[in-house]
Each structure stands twice: as structure tokens, then as C-alpha cells.
Design an enzyme around this catalytic site. Structure first.
Site, short mmCIF file in Angstrom:
data_model
loop_
_atom_site.label_atom_id
_atom_site.label_comp_id
_atom_site.label_asym_id
_atom_site.label_seq_id
_atom_site.Cartn_x
_atom_site.Cartn_y
_atom_site.Cartn_z
CE LYS A 1 64.31 23.56 -22.19
NZ LYS A 1 64.05 24.94 -21.67
CG HIS B 1 59.52 12.00 -21.23
ND1 HIS B 1 59.08 11.33 -20.12
CD2 HIS B 1 60.17 13.10 -20.79
CE1 HIS B 1 59.46 12.01 -19.05
NE2 HIS B 1 60.11 13.07 -19.41
#
Length: 892
Positions: free
Chosen positions: A552, A143
Site C-alpha cells: 500500500k 484479519h
């Protein structure tokens, strides 16, 4: 002088040493005027923090008047300063840990966990059984949150080694000067090294990055953990043989196998990745065996050898001529030959050959050698295998379903599989699983995407056939929404003959998907075809939950509570079906992506989540370097993970969560979700505000990962959580880890007369709730709304920008105030003085980088990309991003 004062003096001395050397390098590289400018800006930032009148305007004016070269110098100066401060703080942490360990006061350690278990009445057999059940897998991912280049990390590691050497050895004056000389060399090289990458790293660059940490730190430190466990158990439970420890801690990797949204990870790249990992593994074992050969010089007449070992080297006159009478050296040559011919299929085979050597040593007065280097090498081979880490393969479930739909339509089995109801999908898949005819054609003629999906599964099967089951452990479907998503993976796996060789893992990520998770697993475990797969996999099921996208999607409170409920529900479903659950936690580095102390997170899991003893956790982005660049810190991290996992799997610290507390969390999560979603989706112009008042557009230009910043075209839902969190971190708002907290708590306190007393009771009595608040508190302490206000001028619609900012600021104050009420403290982080002091020490040095970033963003966004100066301004802007990340000690 108190121990605390001594510790403060020690870290201050390290910071002053490194800071003075950095100042010397600045003068040597750019002259006294550059150093004077840096000092003027630094002192101006301190004066601003101290509230001196006019200091903020003076600081802004000093930065605005600097030309681009001067700004670049300032960016480099403050960025490198943070790198050096990070080293000093790490050394301070190591210093304190060593002091505690020296006086047997180190908590969350290996001795501490076995001491607690022994006091709880555990016998040697109980410990053995618990270790047999325990399976901790830490999964390295690529990531893109590591903003530092590998070249920079190596220089920082060299500086850290010098600082550590100074700590452990009494140096005479000449040695002190030599030390400073070596530090100056590294800092000078650091100064002259480009801080950000010129090109985006390839997948193989990322593979090499992960292998660097595995080979240089992780393997040795992990083997050391096993040695500590063995030594502790030998002392605590004498009379038992603890040399044959089960494999309870190991590493896996997504790097080179994670295709989700990354077109660069092709089937060919995955093959290349595994070949590269095995090549590095063979190189490590070759070097270890060669070193062992130099040491095991026991000779005929001085030592005895087992008949099995004699038989193994019999007939090898060539080796006898080189090492006459030294049978262990001859035997190791045989192992090296096998290794060089790539005859070992697994690390277990190498370990078995080494066990023959160890048995001979044990039987003939060679116990210390057998239980020293030989035992450690055997453990390495058993834990890490020839590949060093098993690879996971991950893809987007929506892509897999699209490929399936295309194939079914071509075969005239379904006009549009995606339009079918879930029962219809499952019925069709079950019927196809019952068929014996091939599903994939010999030469696929579908779309490029579908053809690649087919090749992914076929290449996975070829890799397993070529290298064995240790090469690939799991196939993960991200964005899992229905049981049919996982059954589709089963169909593909069975088609290529690997349905009994890999785990098929659903990944629940959004709030809605987490809520549906238990029902999806219930339906999945009720399907006969899938139950057959589970039985073949040892009657266990691996299930992954995602922290980043849920935050999110629904905000901090809702994400954390829905994760807790989903895990609890999934654990109950698995238990009801008699299936062993292996939870896979997709945690990021920042609080907004599930970060925070790993050990406390493990201990705050719902009862039953770790009852089977199996847990997987991602180690993402900058977390890899933070935890594994330094051996002492890596050791401490693994100690804490082992400590927490063993306690949680043994359910030693069980506690009952009151129904009333659960009701409170239901209410708080709902209020937090409502507040967060109203901001994100109902506030007019909010997305434009985010894109303009943060460096999000520029983040996409920072070469820190091989994959794009969003999965595919679309709105906010397709933006990856990493750049979302990263951008808010840069402008010092850090919104994902606290927005909605204040509104939820304030409303609860307003509607419940005894609400404050109840929340305090939950804080002191419920580990989950305590961690929830303290993680939010940690990021709230890093927020600086005054700095964030400086970014408002970057937004085209100034009136709307100020209205949105006012809403953010009000929520920040609510969150800060209510958390302090509940925790009964006067200031954020009052109970974490070390972290509080670190933030206070850093703030005056991060602030100038924010001022410079705003100034550069303003220039950059007014320039045409074809202008000659555009590239230089962009490079300087990216430098501020790297510097702020170093100062904040996190990215996304």
C-alpha cells in the site's frame, strides 16, 4: 478420451448438478418468473462477454429495470452459484491430486521431498538433524477478509462432503436420489440464510471461528502429516526409529491477542480467549480419551501389562470393579480424572502419561495399537498442547512509545521521550533497564491508554504464570521504526518478569521501515541488555516483515523487492552476530497483500533466510476457510509448506543471484515506486476517486471483523491495507497487485537495448523474479477495465474521474503487454490453463453483480440514512460485495 477431457467432464457434471438444483430452489422459492429473469441476465452477461452487439446495453437495462426485490434475488442467485462452483472446483482439484498420488506422480509432497533429499546424499542422521532444526508455525489471524458467515461455511462444507461422497462411492439410483435430496436441503437452507452478518462479530466470535477450524480439521490433518512423514521415513530409511519425531509444524493464533488498532481486544478479552481455547482443548482430549477407552479392551489372561502401568492403577478398586482385568481402560480413567480436574499444565504432561500406556502396548504385542490411535493422540497433545494454539500478543509500537513517554514525563526522567534522538532514547532505556526499582506503579494513574498498556503486560505475565509458557509465545510491536521501539518492549517485559519467557518481535511494514530494518537489527543486537534477552531465548531472534502495508505504501514491485532486500540484510546481520533468525512473514490472502502460493514464496526467499530452519507465516481471513475447510485441500497445503520449508532450510536448491539481476531489480523497483507514488500522492483528486469509484465507504459497513478499517484518525497511511485491496478487488481494477509494473518494464526496455533478453533470462533463472511476474499475471487476468469503467458515474467530478481512469487503463495495458513479452506467451495465464478456465467460467456470472452493485451504490449514495428504504438498499449492496468476493475467490 484423454485424462484432461475426463477431468473436464467430471467438473462440468458437478457444476451442472449443483446449478440445476440451485435453479430448482429459485423456482420453488420465487416462482418461474424469477428464474426466467436470472436466466435472461445470465445469458445477457454471456452475450456481452462474447461481444454480441448491443448486449451490454441490454444487460444494463435488464438490471436497471428490476426492482429491489428482484435485484436481491439476482444477487442471491449469482452469489450462491459461485459458492457451489467453488465446491465443484475444489472437488476437481482433489480428484486430480488423488489421481496423481495413486500413480506416484504427486510433486511437492512428503515422499517427493525425502526422495529428493535422499538423491542429494542425505543420510538418516542428516534427516533427523534437519527435522530437529525445522520449526514451521502457521499463525491464524482474525484479519477481516472472510465475508462469509460461519453458518454459511458449515452449509457449504456439508455440500462439499456430499459431492465428495458421490465421487468415492458407486451409488445405485435410489442413493442418487437421496444424495440430491440432501443437496437440495442444504441449498434451500443456504438460500434462506442471511449471507452477511447482522452485527459485527465480537472478538470471541472470531476466537470460536478459529477454534472451529482447529478442532474440526487442522488437528487431525496435521497429525496425519506427522504420520505421513513417519511412514515415508520408515520406508526410505529402514532400521531407524521414526516414532519420536520432533515438533516441526505447529499452529499459533493472533485471534484475541492482536490489539493493533482494535480497541475490543482488551487484556480481559485475552484472558477469556486463552480460557476458551483451553476449555475447547480439554473437551477434544476428553472425547479422544473416551473413544480410546472404548477400544483398549485388552484383558488379563489375554494380554500382559507393564509393571509401571499396573502400579499406576493399583489401589483403584472402584475402577477395577467397572473394568475388571482391563487395565488400559482403568488407566485411561485416571487420565480423564486428571483432565476433568484441570490438573494438566501442558500437553506434554498428557503426552507423557499416554507414553506410559504406549510403552506397555509395545512391550506386550500391542504394536499396531501403540503405533495407531495411541501414537496419534500423543502427537496431538505434543503438537497442539491443551490450548490448541499458542497466542501472540500484538500492539502498535507508537502506542507503546506514547505510554512510555507519558510515564517518563510523570517520573521527571524525560520531558518528551518522543522528541529525543535515537541514541538518546537508547541511553535512557539502558539506564532504566539497569535500575532495580519498579517502573510500573502499583496503581497506575495515567491516561486510559497508558493504564491499559500497563495492564496488558501485567495480564500477560499472569497468564504465563497461570498456564505456563505454552500459552503465549510472542509479543509483537507493529510499525517498528527504531531499535528503541523494541527495547521499550524489553523494559516493559522485564518489569513484569517475562523478558526471558516470550519473544519480543519487531514488525517492519512500510517501505522506509523495511529499508531501515537491517540497521535497526544491527543496533538492537549490539545492545548488551538485548543480547542478554536473546541468550535467554535460546540465542535466536524472531523478526516479522509485513507485506500488506509495504504494498500500500510503495506499490507491488517496490514492496516485493524491498521485502527481499530487508530479509536478506536481516539474515546477514543475524548470522554475523551468531543469532538464529526466525522470520515471520505477515502475508495476506490477495496478491496485493503478499498472497499467492505459499510453497513457492518459501522457495523464493533469499539464501540464508531459512538457514536456521525456523519460519512463521500468517494465515489470514478467507485464506483460513479456503485452506482448512476441506481436509484434502488442508492436507495438500500442509504437504507443500512442509516440502518447501524442508528444502529451503536444507539449502538443497541453492542458486546464486547474479549482481546484474539485482541491479535490474533495483531499477525496476525504483521505477515502479515512482509510478505508484505519483498516482497515489501526486494525482489530484485520486483519493476522492478511490473512495467514490469503489465501494470502500460501504465496505466499512460490512460486518466481517471486530476491528475498524483504520488504525486511527489520519489519511491513507492510517487506512488498513485490507479495505484498500478489498475495494479495488470489488470494482475489478485490483490495482495494488500490478500498478507500476508496466511503467517500470516499459521504461527499462526502452533504455536497455538487450533488456528483453535479460528480463527473460531472469524469469527463467530466478525463482523470485518468476514468482513476482506470475503473481502479478494472476491478478491482471482477473482485471476487467470495461466493468471498472461502469463505476465512473459514481464519481462527482466526471472529468477528473475519466482522466484518472485513463491513466489506470493505460498502465494496465502496459503491464499486461510487457509481462506477455517477458514470459513469451500470447495470453495471460496460458501456462495455468486450469486457473485461466476458472476465471473465464466465472466472469459472465460476476459481471451482473458488478452491474447491480453500481446501480445500488448510485441509489444508496443519493439517499438519506434515515430513509426507511436505506437499510434495505444497503443490505442488498453488501450482498453484492459478498457475491463478488465469492466470484473472484478473494476479498482483501
Amino acid at each position: 478420451m484423454t485424462q484432461r477431457q475426463q477431468a473436464q467432464e467430471a467438473i462440468s457434471a458437478d457444476i451442472h448438478l449443483l446449478g440445476d438444483l440451485l435453479g430448482q430452489v429459485i423456482i420453488e422459492q420465487h416462482g418461474q418468473a424469477a428464474f426466467d429473469l436470472e436466466e435472461r441476465v445470465r445469458k445477457g452477461a454471456i452475450a456481452r462477454r462474447q461481444g454480441q452487439p448491443g448486449s451490454a446495453d441490454e444487460l444494463a437495462a435488464a438490471i436497471a429495470s428490476a426492482d429491489l426485490n428482484e435485484k436481491r434475488m439476482l444477487i442471491k442467485a449469482f452469489s450462491n452459484y459461485f459458492q457451489l462452483v467453488n465446491i465443484a472446483e475444489d472437488q476437481q482439484r482433489i480428484r486430480v491430486l488423488r489421481q496423481r498420488e495413486a500413480y506416484s506422480r504427486l510433486d511437492e509432497s512428503i515422499p517427493a521431498v525425502f526422495d529428493e533429499l535422499k538423491q542429494a546424499g542425505w543420510q538418516a542422521a542428516d534427516i533427523r538433524a534437519a527435522l530437529e532444526r525445522l520449526r514451521i508455525t502457521l499463525v491464524l489471524t482474525a484479519h477481516p477478509t472472510e465475508a462469509k458467515r460461519k453458518e454459511v461455511l458449515l452449509k457449504l462444507a456439508a455440500i462439499a462432503e456430499e459431492i465428495d461422497r458421490k465421487e468415492r462411492v458407486v451409488l445405485v439410483p435410489s442413493e442418487v436420489e437421496q444424495l440430491k435430496g440432501r443437496l437440495l436441503q442444504e441449498i434451500e437452507e443456504l438460500w434462506q440464510t442471511r449471507p452477511t452478518r447482522a452485527l459485527a462479530p465480537s472478538v470471541q466470535d472470531e476466537v470460536d471461528y478459529g477454534l472451529h477450524f482447529l478442532a474440526s480439521v487442522i488437528m487431525d490433518v496435521t497429525t496425519g502429516i506427522y504420520a505421513e512423514v513417519r511412514a515415508t521415513l520408515t520406508n526410505s530409511y529402514p532400521g531407524h526409529d521414526w516414532s519420536d519425531l520432533p515438533i516441526f509444524l505447529r499452529f499459533a493464533s493472533w485471534i484475541g491477542g492482536d490489539r493493533d488498532g482494535n480497541p475490543e481486544v482488551t487484556p480481559a478479552v485475552t484472558v477469556e480467549t486463552i480460557e476458551r481455547m483451553r476449555a475447547v482443548g480439554r473437551g477434544i482430549y476428553r472425547a479422544e480419551l473416551e473413544l480410546l477407552r472404548e477400544h483398549l479392551t485388552q484383558s488379563e489372561g489375554e494380554a500382559e501389562f507393564s509393571s509401571e502401568l499396573r502400579q499406576a492403577v493399583a489401589g483403584r478398586e472402584d475402577l477395577s470393579a467397572i473394568y475388571p482385568g482391563e487395565l488400559y481402560r482403568q488407566y485411561i480413567c485416571l487420565l480423564l480424572e486428571r483432565l476433568n480436574r484441570d490438573e494438566y499444565r501442558s500437553g506434554q504432561e498428557l503426552a507423557a502419561d499416554l507414553e506410559l500406556l504406549r510403552s506397555s502396548l509395545l512391550a506386550h504385542q500391542g504394536r499396531h495399537t501403540a503405533d495407531g490411535d495411541v501414537w496419534r493422540l500423543i502427537q496431538k497433545a505434543r503438537i497442539f498442547g491443551l490450548q490448541l494454539a499458542q497466542l501472540d500478543v500484538r500492539d502498535d509500537s507508537r502506542l507503546l512509545l506514547g505510554a512510555l513517554s507519558e510515564m517518563l514525563a510523570a517520573y521527571k526522567l524525560s520531558d518528551d521521550f518522543l522528541e529525543l534522538s535515537e541514541p538518546e532514547r537508547l541511553a535512557l532505556l539502558q539506564a532504566e533497564l539497569d535500575q532495580s526499582r519498579p517502573f510500573f506503579p502499583p496503581r497506575p494513574g495515567f491516561s486510559a491508554v497508558t493504564n491499559q498498556v500497563i495492564e496488558t503486560w501485567r495480564s500477560t505475565a499472569r497468564l504465563l504464570e497461570r498456564f505456563g509458557d505454552d500459552c503465549i509465545a510472542s509479543v509483537i510491536g507493529s510499525m517498528t521504526r527504531n531499535a528503541s521501539d523494541v527495547v521499550a518492549m524489553l523494559l516493559f517485559a522485564r518489569e513484569v518478569g517475562i523478558d526471558e519467557r516470550v519473544d519480543l518481535v519487531p514488525l517492519f511494514e512500510t517501505i522506509e521501515d523495511l529499508r531501515r530494518g537491517p540497521d535497526v537489527i544491527e543496533r538492537l543486537l549490539s545492545l548488551p541488555a538485548f543480547r542478554d534477552h536473546i541468550v535467554a531465548r535460546g540465542n535466536r531472534q524472531q523478526i516479522m516483515v509485513g507485506y500488506s502495508d509495504s504494498d500500500k505504501d510503495g506499490g507491488y514491485l517496490a514492496s516485493n523487492w524491498e521485502l527481499q532486500l530487508a530479509i536478506e540484510g536481516i539474515a546477514k546481520v543475524c548470522a554475523a552476530h551468531g543469532v538464529q533468525l526466525e522470520l515471520f512473514h505477515g502475508r495476506g490472502g490477495s496478491i496485493g497483500r503478499g498472497g499467492g502460493p505459499t510453497n513457492r514464496s518459501i522457495l523464493s526467499q533469499p539464501p540464508g533466510a531459512l538457514a536456521g530452519g525456523r519460519i512463521r507465516i500468517t494465515e489470514q481471513g478467507e485464506v483460513i476457510a479456503y485452506r482448512y475447510a476441506n481436509r484434502a485441500i488442508a492436507r495438500r497445503h500442509l504437504q507443500q509448506v512442509f516440502h518447501a520449508s524442508l528444502l529451503a532450510s536444507g539449502q538443497v536448491r541453492t542458486m546464486e543471484v547474479r549482481p546484474q539481476w539485482r541491479g535490474v531489480m533495483d531499477e525496476l523497483a525504483a521505477r515502479g515506486f515512482e509510478s505508484y507514488r505519483e498516482l497515489i500522492h501526486a494525482t489530484e483528486g485520486f483519493i476522492d476517486y478511490w473512495r467514490q469509484a469503489t465501494p470502500f465507504p460501504e465496505l466499512t459497513r460490512l460486518q466481517i471483523g471486530s476491528r475498524p478499517s483504520q488504525r486511527r484518525e489520519g489519511g491513507l497511511e492510517e487506512i488498513r491495507a485490507i479495505p484498500w485491496v478489498f475495494s479495488w478487488m470489488q470494482c475489478r481494477v485490483i490495482l495494488p497487485s500490478w500498478y507500476g509494473v508496466g511503467s517500470a518494464f516499459e521504461r527499462f526496455l526502452r533504455e536497455h537495448p538487450n533488456g528483453l533478453e535479460l528480463l527473460r533470462e531472469m524469469y527463467h533463472g530466478w525463482p523470485f523474479f518468476q514468482l513476482l511476474l506470475e503473481n502479478a499475471e494472476l491478478d491482471l487476468a482477473k482485471v476487467d477495465m470495461d466493468i471498472a469503467a461502469g463505476y465512473l458515474d459514481l464519481v462527482a467530478d466526471s472529468d477528473r474521474a475519466r482522466a484518472i481512469f485513463s491513466k489506470l487503463n493505460e498502465e494496465f495495458e502496459r503491464s499486461r503487454r510487457t509481462i506477455l513479452q517477458i514470459t513469451e506467451r500470447d495470453r495471460l495465464l496460458d501456462r495455468m490453463a486450469v486457473i485461466q478456465h476458472s476465471i473465464e467460467r466465472r466472469n459472465p456470472y460476476v459481471d451482473p453483480l458488478n452491474f447491480i452493485q453500481v446501480d445500488l451504490l448510485r441509489q444508496l449514495r443519493q439517499m438519506d440514512e434515515l430513509e426507511p428504504a436505506h437499510a434495505e438498499v444497503l443490505a442488498a449492496t453488501l450482498g453484492t460485495i459478498k457475491g463478488i468476493a465469492a466470484g473472484m475467490k478473494t476479498t482483501g
